[in-house]
Enzyme design. Structure first.
Site, PDB file in Angstrom:
ATOM      1  N   THR A 196     -32.465  11.010   2.753  1.00 46.47           N
ATOM      2  CA  THR A 196     -32.833  10.139   3.855  1.00 46.47           C
ATOM      3  C   THR A 196     -34.326   9.896   3.857  1.00 46.47           C
ATOM      4  O   THR A 196     -35.107  10.812   3.666  1.00 46.47           O
ATOM      5  CB  THR A 196     -32.474  10.780   5.210  1.00 46.47           C
ATOM      6  OG1 THR A 196     -31.085  11.019   5.243  1.00 46.47           O
ATOM      7  CG2 THR A 196     -32.844   9.882   6.360  1.00 46.47           C
ATOM      8  N   LYS A 202     -28.252   4.736   8.866  1.00 45.01           N
ATOM      9  CA  LYS A 202     -28.898   5.849   9.555  1.00 45.01           C
ATOM     10  C   LYS A 202     -29.827   5.393  10.667  1.00 45.01           C
ATOM     11  O   LYS A 202     -30.510   6.200  11.285  1.00 45.01           O
ATOM     12  CB  LYS A 202     -29.688   6.667   8.541  1.00 45.01           C
ATOM     13  CG  LYS A 202     -28.852   7.163   7.387  1.00 45.01           C
ATOM     14  CD  LYS A 202     -29.730   7.768   6.344  1.00 45.01           C
ATOM     15  CE  LYS A 202     -29.014   7.848   5.022  1.00 45.01           C
ATOM     16  NZ  LYS A 202     -29.915   8.208   3.953  1.00 45.01           N
ATOM     17  N   GLY A 255     -33.396   6.576  14.320  1.00 47.62           N
ATOM     18  CA  GLY A 255     -33.000   6.859  12.955  1.00 47.62           C
ATOM     19  C   GLY A 255     -32.917   8.361  12.784  1.00 47.62           C
ATOM     20  O   GLY A 255     -33.615   9.109  13.474  1.00 47.62           O
ATOM     21  N   SER A 265     -36.365  13.269   3.386  1.00 43.43           N
ATOM     22  CA  SER A 265     -36.854  13.679   2.070  1.00 43.43           C
ATOM     23  C   SER A 265     -37.962  12.776   1.529  1.00 43.43           C
ATOM     24  O   SER A 265     -38.858  13.235   0.845  1.00 43.43           O
ATOM     25  CB  SER A 265     -35.701  13.743   1.074  1.00 43.43           C
ATOM     26  OG  SER A 265     -35.043  12.492   1.002  1.00 43.43           O
TER      27      SER A 265
END
Length: 184
Positions: A14, A46, A58, A137
């Protein structure tokens, strides 16, 4: 591959970015969901509008956990209409103290027309100084790219977010170019 306490793989994949510029706020995210080094889904959504459509959010982390948090935040927004900060603080209190919620593995970026916030499972509700939030990430990569573009007068908030997310996708293996952006 990393494992959680119960030795199951941790979900990765993500990048969520919030950009506030020129009276507009956007939250964008990529669509990749991975377990370990395997892409499970490339078009996950998301980012979405919540409440009465006056808040966008989000998430980064486990999908089911994030949906639980979205539902809880919507409930808090119903209790405290027009008060995103108050609703977020109340959610963070519950998240930190509720035995079930404490186990959720997710972070959220939320925004309305006046405030952008990061919510974490450790009870944090953080407002960035510069109107930019990067989580997940690839969040740091997208955040750095957005900061570098903020002074460009030819780019609005959505253009900054899209380009920064594309840059993150070039760097982070858990981020793809299937980008969704919501704005207020």
């Amino acid at each position: 591959m990393q494992a959680s306490e119960n030795s199951l793989p941790i979900w990765h994949g993500t990048t969520i970015l919030t950009v506030r510029k020129g009276g507009k706020v956007v939250i964008g995210g990529d669509g990749q969901v991975s377990i370990g080094q395997t892409v499970i889904k490339a078009n996950a959504k998301k980012v979405r509008k919540i409440g009465k459509g006056d808040v966008i959010g989000g998430f980064a982390g486990a999908t089911a956990d994030a949906f639980t948090l979205f539902e809880r935040l919507e409930s808090k927004l119903a209790q405290y209409p027009g008060q995103l900060t108050r609703a977020a603080v109340e959610l963070a209190k519950d998240w930190r103290t509720d035995r079930y919620l404490r186990r959720l593995e997710a972070m959220m970026a939320v925004a309305d027309r006046s405030v952008s916030l990061v919510l974490t499972g450790s009870g944090d509700v953080l407002e960035p100084e510069d109107g930019l939030i990067g989580i997940g990430s690839g969040g740091s990569f997208a955040l750095a790219a957005a900061r570098a573009m903020m002074d460009r007068t030819d780019l609005d908030a959505e253009a900054v977010a899209r380009r920064a997310l594309e840059i993150a996708a070039d760097i982070c293996v858990f981020t793809n170019r299937n980008i969704l952006v919501e704005s207020l």
